[in-house]
Write an enzyme that holds these catalytic residues in place. Structure first.
Site, PDB file in Angstrom:
ATOM      1  N   GLU A 138     -21.424 -32.643  15.226  1.00 28.74           N
ATOM      2  CA  GLU A 138     -20.214 -33.475  15.267  1.00 28.74           C
ATOM      3  C   GLU A 138     -20.324 -34.591  16.292  1.00 28.74           C
ATOM      4  OE1 GLU A 138     -16.748 -31.049  15.930  1.00 28.74           O
ATOM      5  OE2 GLU A 138     -16.816 -30.192  13.916  1.00 28.74           O
ATOM      6  N   GLU A 227     -18.774 -26.848   8.194  1.00 30.84           N
ATOM      7  CA  GLU A 227     -17.925 -26.071   9.118  1.00 30.84           C
ATOM      8  C   GLU A 227     -16.462 -26.353   8.818  1.00 30.84           C
ATOM      9  OE1 GLU A 227     -18.779 -26.359  13.494  1.00 30.84           O
ATOM     10  OE2 GLU A 227     -16.590 -26.480  13.648  1.00 30.84           O
TER      11      GLU A 227
HETATM   12  C1  IDC Z   1     -15.361 -24.089  19.720  1.00 26.15           C
HETATM   13  C2  IDC Z   1     -15.389 -22.589  19.961  1.00 26.15           C
HETATM   14  C3  IDC Z   1     -14.879 -22.278  21.363  1.00 26.15           C
HETATM   15  C4  IDC Z   1     -15.708 -23.091  22.356  1.00 26.15           C
HETATM   16  C5  IDC Z   1     -15.675 -24.585  22.004  1.00 26.15           C
HETATM   17  C6  IDC Z   1     -16.572 -25.410  22.924  1.00 26.15           C
HETATM   18  O1  IDC Z   1     -14.616 -21.946  18.962  1.00 26.15           O
HETATM   19  O2  IDC Z   1     -14.995 -20.892  21.622  1.00 26.15           O
HETATM   20  O3  IDC Z   1     -15.168 -22.898  23.657  1.00 26.15           O
HETATM   21  O4  IDC Z   1     -16.133 -24.768  20.687  1.00 26.15           O
HETATM   22  O5  IDC Z   1     -17.893 -24.997  22.815  1.00 26.15           O
HETATM   23  C7  IDC Z   1     -15.644 -27.755  16.202  1.00 26.15           C
HETATM   24  C8  IDC Z   1     -16.971 -27.453  16.763  1.00 26.15           C
HETATM   25  C9  IDC Z   1     -17.061 -26.031  17.256  1.00 26.15           C
HETATM   26  C10 IDC Z   1     -15.770 -25.626  17.926  1.00 26.15           C
HETATM   27  C11 IDC Z   1     -14.677 -25.602  16.856  1.00 26.15           C
HETATM   28  C12 IDC Z   1     -13.312 -25.090  17.343  1.00 26.15           C
HETATM   29  O6  IDC Z   1     -18.039 -27.741  15.858  1.00 26.15           O
HETATM   30  O7  IDC Z   1     -18.161 -25.915  18.139  1.00 26.15           O
HETATM   31  O8  IDC Z   1     -15.937 -24.322  18.456  1.00 26.15           O
HETATM   32  N1  IDC Z   1     -14.578 -26.936  16.290  1.00 26.15           N
HETATM   33  O9  IDC Z   1     -12.816 -25.925  18.355  1.00 26.15           O
HETATM   34  N2  IDC Z   1     -15.277 -28.846  15.554  1.00 26.15           N
HETATM   35  C13 IDC Z   1     -13.958 -28.773  15.276  1.00 26.15           C
HETATM   36  C14 IDC Z   1     -13.485 -27.566  15.740  1.00 26.15           C
END
Ligand code: IDC
Length: 300
Positions: A138, A227
């Site tokens: 992303e 995702e």
């Molecule tokens: C989130 C995880 C969380 C972590 C955060 C930072 O769920 O536990 O603390 O990342 O590392 C994304 C990302 C994905 C995110 C997820 C939810 O690709 O890594 O995971 N998210 O926030 N894009 C949109 C949402």
């Protein structure tokens, strides 16, 4: 439809559609791991087999680059990644190797490390029909654009992978946390077998993102939802947005868009499919959270 690798072979992009070796449309559905650096136990063979048992045909391995991931601990992450890829191959499933940039918002930031990693890994898995490469999860940040940052990065990375593997499917993230697919469609890549990536979280994204996806597809760009989550975009909150998720699931089904749900992990957050106390090894239905139970009914 049997969605195993032995039944479908190498997947390729035909126009905007993902098709198998007989040119039949195929929609992969499955789970994304949580961060490999935090939850390697939920990427072992037993873990991936549990998702397959419930109908998943795809498993995504989210190898973070930042946040104590690959850049600071390359050997450990690579070892865990290879173990997970090999497990998915044994299970006859498709598997995404995801270079999970996030806090490191511009793919250019760790480009040299990415090139070295994909050079090594695509040589190792050259010709293996299970493997799909996702070169930047992303990209984000106001100053990071398809034209200036992502597209040039993708051109270089695709060249690295194509040296070893002419036909592997390659997924390319888009700007604004993989939402600006319409921007990418204005200046597509020249490669013959790639798709651009869109991501949604049902509590945060709806019609506007759907319209961007349709705009991109109408312009001829294939889309892969590598995702998505049932929650708000922070992965947390206390709501599993079932109704909104069902709209998205129908949207993707109608368009034959493949998907992976975030996450097959046990962090104490609403988007996680596994309860926090879940250890690796023996998975049962009891391990699933509200979101997990719901998502496990959605595999096509
Ligand atoms: C989130 C995880 C969380 C972590 C955060 C930072 O769920 O536990 O603390 O990342 O590392 C994304 C990302 C994905 C995110 C997820 C939810 O690709 O890594 O995971 N998210 O926030 N894009 C949109 C949402």
């Amino acid at each position: 439809m049997n969605k195993s690798v032995s039944a479908n072979g190498r997947l390729h992009v035909n126009g905007i559609d993902l098709v198998n070796e007989r040119n039949e449309m195929i929609q992969l559905t499955g789970m994304s791991s949580h961060g490999l650096q935090w939850y390697p136990e939920h990427t072992k063979k037993e873990a991936i087999a549990f998702t397959k048992k419930h109908g998943a045909s795809l498993f995504r391995i989210a190898m973070y680059t930042d946040e104590e991931g690959y850049i600071s601990h390359p050997e450990e992450n690579k070892k865990n990644l290879i173990e997970a890829v090999n497990a998915a191959i044994d299970l006859d499933m498709y598997v995404i190797i995801d270079w999970h940039i996030l806090a490191d918002n511009n793919p250019q930031q760790n480009k040299e490390a990415a090139k070295a990693f994909f050079d090594e890994i695509s040589r190792k898995y050259a010709g293996i029909k299970n493997v799909i490469y996702e070169i930047c999860n992303e990209p984000n940040g106001e100053d990071v654009t398809w034209e200036k940052d992502i597209r040039p990065y993708a051109v270089e990375l695709i060249e690295v992978i194509r040296k070893h593997d002419k036909d592997a499917l390659i997924l390319v993230g888009t700007a604004c946390w993989s939402q600006f697919v319409d921007e990418a469609a204005k200046h597509p890549l020249e490669d013959h077998n790639y798709m651009c990536v869109a991501h949604f979280y049902a509590g945060s994204h709806g019609e506007e993102l759907m319209n961007r996806i349709d705009t991109a597809r109408n312009a001829g760009l294939g889309i892969f939802m590598s995702e998505w989550g049932t929650t708000t975009a922070d992965g947390k909150g206390d709501t599993v947005f079932e109704e909104e998720t069902r709209k998205w699931i129908a949207f993707m089904k109608e368009r034959n868009i493949s998907w992976a749900n975030w996450s097959f992990g046990s962090r104490d957050e609403t988007s996680a499919a596994l309860k926090p106390e879940t250890k690796g090894g023996a998975y049962t239905e009891e391990c699933l959270t509200k979101s997990g139970r719901f998502v496990f009914t959605l595999f096509e």
